[in-house]
Scaffold this active site. Sequence first.
Site, PDB file in Angstrom:
ATOM      1  N   ARG A 109       0.853  -1.189   0.000  1.00 53.49           N
ATOM      2  CA  ARG A 109       0.000   0.000   0.000  1.00 53.49           C
ATOM      3  C   ARG A 109       0.886   1.236   0.000  1.00 53.49           C
ATOM      4  O   ARG A 109       1.855   1.302   0.762  1.00 53.49           O
ATOM      5  CB  ARG A 109      -0.836   0.042   1.277  1.00 53.49           C
ATOM      6  CG  ARG A 109      -2.292  -0.141   1.020  1.00 53.49           C
ATOM      7  CD  ARG A 109      -3.053  -0.149   2.321  1.00 53.49           C
ATOM      8  NE  ARG A 109      -3.771  -1.397   2.463  1.00 53.49           N
ATOM      9  CZ  ARG A 109      -4.053  -1.968   3.616  1.00 53.49           C
ATOM     10  NH1 ARG A 109      -3.656  -1.417   4.746  1.00 53.49           N
ATOM     11  NH2 ARG A 109      -4.728  -3.083   3.652  1.00 53.49           N
ATOM     12  N   ARG A 111      -2.278  -0.980  18.154  1.00 54.88           N
ATOM     13  CA  ARG A 111      -2.747  -1.475  16.844  1.00 54.88           C
ATOM     14  C   ARG A 111      -2.648  -0.325  15.852  1.00 54.88           C
ATOM     15  O   ARG A 111      -2.070   0.708  16.146  1.00 54.88           O
ATOM     16  CB  ARG A 111      -4.234  -1.938  16.940  1.00 54.88           C
ATOM     17  CG  ARG A 111      -4.468  -3.287  17.581  1.00 54.88           C
ATOM     18  CD  ARG A 111      -4.066  -4.486  16.729  1.00 54.88           C
ATOM     19  NE  ARG A 111      -4.664  -4.557  15.404  1.00 54.88           N
ATOM     20  CZ  ARG A 111      -5.812  -5.147  15.099  1.00 54.88           C
ATOM     21  NH1 ARG A 111      -6.556  -5.722  16.039  1.00 54.88           N
ATOM     22  NH2 ARG A 111      -6.258  -5.183  13.861  1.00 54.88           N
ATOM     23  N   LYS A 112      -3.322  -0.515  14.699  1.00 53.99           N
ATOM     24  CA  LYS A 112      -3.325   0.564  13.713  1.00 53.99           C
ATOM     25  C   LYS A 112      -4.046   1.799  14.257  1.00 53.99           C
ATOM     26  O   LYS A 112      -4.916   1.677  15.129  1.00 53.99           O
ATOM     27  CB  LYS A 112      -4.005   0.096  12.434  1.00 53.99           C
ATOM     28  CG  LYS A 112      -5.424  -0.394  12.612  1.00 53.99           C
ATOM     29  CD  LYS A 112      -5.888  -1.052  11.332  1.00 53.99           C
ATOM     30  CE  LYS A 112      -7.131  -1.883  11.557  1.00 53.99           C
ATOM     31  NZ  LYS A 112      -7.472  -2.718  10.404  1.00 53.99           N
ATOM     32  N   GLY A 117     -14.731  -9.484   2.291  1.00 55.21           N
ATOM     33  CA  GLY A 117     -14.491 -10.923   2.269  1.00 55.21           C
ATOM     34  C   GLY A 117     -14.308 -11.548   3.636  1.00 55.21           C
ATOM     35  O   GLY A 117     -14.093 -12.764   3.749  1.00 55.21           O
ATOM     36  N   CYS A 148     -12.380  -4.090   5.429  1.00 57.29           N
ATOM     37  CA  CYS A 148     -11.599  -3.114   4.656  1.00 57.29           C
ATOM     38  C   CYS A 148     -12.489  -2.373   3.646  1.00 57.29           C
ATOM     39  O   CYS A 148     -12.195  -1.246   3.275  1.00 57.29           O
ATOM     40  CB  CYS A 148     -10.458  -3.800   3.923  1.00 57.29           C
ATOM     41  SG  CYS A 148      -9.385  -4.723   5.016  1.00 57.29           S
ATOM     42  N   GLY A 149     -13.532  -3.007   3.190  1.00 56.96           N
ATOM     43  CA  GLY A 149     -14.446  -2.358   2.245  1.00 56.96           C
ATOM     44  C   GLY A 149     -15.557  -1.591   2.943  1.00 56.96           C
ATOM     45  O   GLY A 149     -16.536  -1.201   2.299  1.00 56.96           O
TER      46      GLY A 149
END
Length: 519
Positions: free
Chosen positions: A71, A180-181, A436, A441-442
């Site tokens: 990314r 975390r992120k 998925g 993420c979507g």
Amino acid sequence: MGYEKVWSTDLDKLNKDELRKLEKDGLEILEDIDKYAKEGFESIPKEDWSLFKWAGLYLQKPKEDGYFMMRVNIPSGLITNEQAEVLAGIGRDYGRDVIDITTRQAIQYHWLTIETLPDIFKRLESVGLSSVGACGDIPRTIMGNPLAGIDPNELYDTREIVEDVYRFFQRNPDFSNLPRKFKMSISGNVHNAGHDRINCMSFTPAVKEIGGEEVIGFHVKVGGGLSAKPYLAEELDVFVRPEKVKEIAIAITSIYRDYGYREKRHRARLKFLIADWGVEKFKEKLEEFVGELPTKGTCKLEKWNGGYFYGVNPQKQEGLSYVGFNVPVGRMSSDEWFNLARIARDYGNGEIRTCNTQNLLIPNVPNEKVEDLLQESLFDRIKLEPKHFIGYSVSCTGIEYCNLALVETKERMRRVAEYLDEHLDIDVPVRIHMIGCPNACGQRQIADIGLQGVLLKNKDKKMVEAFEFYVGGTLEQDVAQFNNKLKGKIEAEELAPALTSLLRYFEENKEPNEVFFDF
Ligand code: SF4
């Protein structure tokens, strides 16, 4: 303000990722990549695989094959044509021609090998781009207003702030080991282009009367995030002047670094700390770092635009337009990117912007050049006025490349959207997001219709790909909510007809122009 690491967790309670990060900081992987590139994938110890995230790299599926997904950060979605050419070249030379736009305005490649990484880093660096911090337990790329600086609907041009905050956190060893992120959004757009409430920390446009004068600034929300346990960010009772945004961003990130949970990884995001502390306690802690802050002023957010900017639109600069296009499920080829860079240079000032809806726009086009720009063959596929399903469909990467995926998503979402466009003619767009796995993420949770992939044992006792349906998500002010799950699961093969039935019911029972969320 001190940055000493006062983590609240005893060493013996830290999860295994935390212990690994203490042995080797994520950013240290950057020093090893040249060596690994020379010695080959086999030379990389398995315990280093997860640290590649700090360099913006994941091993794609199956990990043992040694291909990376990368990314590249595009803070607030701003790209120059020189950068676009470099991005196109990397996709062509190393990425098998696949270039994706993500839901955080970043660029994503697949199929990269360890041997190619030094050259890729060199190319990115040559035009001021970086993949560092695009993944990993670190401040991620900053989501923002793709129209920053040209936006007739922005209260404040956030370009400098975003750049300043982004540069501060890039490769900063004081912030390379967060629990975390950490996802930020900084936007001055009154239509909430920065998707305020799904970020760990977001700055949104506001005004406040101070000393008899109306001051333009920001409100701050904290603790949003999606994944399996989603939370909407909550507002702190503070008003922040533009020149204080960086200081506040650093302080909030520091609080998260020092007090965020490090015992169970699935409880380590800031949202869990905010849920436990509440915003009042968090504000008290923030003021310990930065001193007393003015209380909230007036929020300037209006109707949410979903992150969509299609068509030819006037800029705040007279005589100039920005032109917004749909990139079906965010995927383009290298040739298309080269072409895009040329078009942006020939018709505009070379800039391109990426949107969190996986789309793009070309700004700064003199009005008299717009008609010619639209004749370019690139826009036969990447459309200015897309149909109501393909134009509003978002998809994560899915099983094609992602190790966590349970089902195929991207191509499936495209096929399903095209089917719906062929079979239905609804007078309003319907935002459909496909993911998925629960990691979202979507951004499934904010869609009109969210489709989440699962595995299902069918009547022949075979495991097959299937989807859960969720309806009614929105980030509209005051009524923001995540979508709600409908009963049952639909086998992937039945997805298009099932959606058609649901949407036909909507079509037949709605008022003219009524949107899905209001229905
Ligand atoms: Fe992979 Fe799940 Fe993210 Fe989709 S939502 S890209 S399947 S981790």
